[in-house]
Design an enzyme around this catalytic site. Structure first.
Site, PDB file in Angstrom:
ATOM      1  N   ASN A   9      32.436  32.834  -6.682  1.00  0.00           N
ATOM      2  CA  ASN A   9      33.057  33.342  -5.415  1.00  0.00           C
ATOM      3  C   ASN A   9      31.415  33.675  -5.271  1.00  0.00           C
ATOM      4  OD1 ASN A   9      32.974  34.834  -3.327  1.00  0.00           O
ATOM      5  ND2 ASN A   9      33.559  36.609  -4.594  1.00  0.00           N
ATOM      6  N   LYS A  11      30.726  34.011  -2.414  1.00  0.00           N
ATOM      7  CA  LYS A  11      30.246  34.877  -1.438  1.00  0.00           C
ATOM      8  C   LYS A  11      29.106  34.337   0.109  1.00  0.00           C
ATOM      9  CE  LYS A  11      30.675  38.085  -4.991  1.00  0.00           C
ATOM     10  NZ  LYS A  11      30.119  39.933  -4.911  1.00  0.00           N
ATOM     11  N   HIS A  94      39.632  40.258  -1.884  1.00  0.00           N
ATOM     12  CA  HIS A  94      38.231  40.913  -2.522  1.00  0.00           C
ATOM     13  C   HIS A  94      37.842  42.257  -1.492  1.00  0.00           C
ATOM     14  CE1 HIS A  94      34.242  40.478  -3.772  1.00  0.00           C
ATOM     15  NE2 HIS A  94      34.594  39.632  -4.679  1.00  0.00           N
ATOM     16  N   GLU A  96      35.106  43.287  -1.178  1.00  0.00           N
ATOM     17  CA  GLU A  96      33.908  43.323   0.130  1.00  0.00           C
ATOM     18  C   GLU A  96      35.120  43.456   1.181  1.00  0.00           C
ATOM     19  OE1 GLU A  96      31.466  40.245  -1.560  1.00  0.00           O
ATOM     20  OE2 GLU A  96      31.075  42.340  -3.765  1.00  0.00           O
ATOM     21  N   GLU A 166      38.997  43.088 -10.509  1.00  0.00           N
ATOM     22  CA  GLU A 166      37.472  42.919 -10.647  1.00  0.00           C
ATOM     23  C   GLU A 166      37.798  44.768 -10.007  1.00  0.00           C
ATOM     24  OE1 GLU A 166      35.601  39.360  -9.221  1.00  0.00           O
ATOM     25  OE2 GLU A 166      36.348  40.678  -7.361  1.00  0.00           O
ATOM     26  N   GLY A 172      28.465  42.421  -8.379  1.00  0.00           N
ATOM     27  CA  GLY A 172      27.545  42.919  -8.118  1.00  0.00           C
ATOM     28  C   GLY A 172      26.454  44.115  -9.156  1.00  0.00           C
ATOM     29  N   SER A 212      30.012  40.928 -12.536  1.00  0.00           N
ATOM     30  CA  SER A 212      28.689  40.596 -13.241  1.00  0.00           C
ATOM     31  C   SER A 212      29.286  39.338 -14.547  1.00  0.00           C
ATOM     32  CB  SER A 212      28.188  42.330 -13.408  1.00  0.00           C
ATOM     33  OG  SER A 212      27.576  43.061 -12.835  1.00  0.00           O
TER      34      SER A 212
HETATM   35  P1  PGA Z   1      29.847  39.421  -9.457  1.00  0.00           P
HETATM   36  O1  PGA Z   1      30.660  38.805  -8.859  1.00  0.00           O
HETATM   37  O2  PGA Z   1      29.799  38.304 -10.490  1.00  0.00           O
HETATM   38  O3  PGA Z   1      27.994  39.058  -8.498  1.00  0.00           O
HETATM   39  O4  PGA Z   1      29.376  40.586  -9.633  1.00  0.00           O
HETATM   40  C1  PGA Z   1      31.970  39.109  -8.203  1.00  0.00           C
HETATM   41  C2  PGA Z   1      32.613  38.613  -7.280  1.00  0.00           C
HETATM   42  O5  PGA Z   1      32.808  39.683  -6.520  1.00  0.00           O
HETATM   43  O6  PGA Z   1      33.770  38.511  -7.029  1.00  0.00           O
END
Ligand code: PGA
Length: 253
Positions: A9, A11, A94, A96, A166, A172, A212
């Protein structure tokens, strides 16, 4: 043989030129399990990314979509627009998008149905906040997301959805759920889907972990029985890292 999906992803990262050079880099690795790998990119990159990945087996997709096929929705992108580019996947819900852009379980539900009707595989994200986890409410919270997100979905469509667990506190932050915590929730999700539909359907579903994931922790997470892959943010921006995670999955097949 266990089924995997290793999905990056991106982003809001990379220009189209950078996306194309990533595609060249990852193609050059000749991944053995290329068809288990997908890159989920910003809309503007999709067309060129699709062309750059053509013939490699590596899949690609979007990070969001509108549920209406067309209309007065300034700034939005519809399912037919994605279909025209030939995307394989689209992320839905997601955290976010839920947090910053007003995504709700209702819009998630409509998006899942619109994507399935077009033959694009949705990657549905669910997961709890730190506050919910500290109050030990993660199972209740995730179950309520699943019930709302799958509302009125016929059993024949359920296994067409990929679910990504998630935990928001692990996204993140560098703070990964332990393999046991991730497995516990992915198994729980499979159980909820089994209860809502059937165990047979639940067993067919791909359930990913996201938060992560990186080359150094991927094998431990992916070796868990109910974890069918990863939704990878930060570590998917480098072709070397995404390829290393894909290799870790391939070694477990
Ligand atoms: P990350 O993000 O691997 O940077 O923690 C995962 C995601 O938000 O899909």
């Amino acid at each position: 043989m266990k089924k995997f999906l290793i999905a990056g992803n991106w982003k809001m990262h990379k220009t189209t030129a950078e996306a194309v050079s990533f595609a060249e880099e990852i193609k050059a690795k000749n991944l053995e399990n290329a068809e288990d790998v997908a890159v989920l990119a910003p809309f503007t990159q999709l067309s060129e990314l699709g062309k750059a990945l053509a013939g490699s087996g590596i899949k690609f997709g979007a990070q969001n979509v509108h549920f209406e096929p067309s209309g007065a929705f300034t700034g939005e992108i519809s399912v037919p627009m994605l279909e025209e580019i030939g995307v394989d996947y689209c992320i839905v819900g997601h955290s976010e998008r839920r947090e910053y852009f007003g995504e709700t379980d209702k819009t998630v539900n409509l998006k899942l149905k619109a994507l399935i009707a077009a033959g694009i595989t949705p990657i549905l994200c669910v997961g709890e906040s730190l506050e919910v986890r500290e109050a030990q409410g993660e199972q209740t919270f995730v179950a309520s997301q699943l019930i709302a997100d799958f509302e009125a979905m016929p059993i024949s469509d359920v296994a067409k959805v990929v679910i990504a667990y998630e935990p928001i506190w692990a996204i993140g932050t560098g703070k990964t759920a332990t393999p046991d915590q991730a497995e516990e929730m992915c198994a729980f999700i499979r159980g909820v889907m089994g209860g809502m539909y059937s165990n047979e359907v639940a067993d067919q579903m791909l359930i990913l972990y996201g938060g992560s994931m990186k080359p150094s922790n991927a094998a431990d997470l992916l070796s868990k029985p109910d974890i069918n892959g990863g939704l990878i943010g930060g570590a998917s921006l480098k072709a070397d890292d995404l390829a290393a995670i894909a290799d870790a999955a391939n070694a477990l097949k």
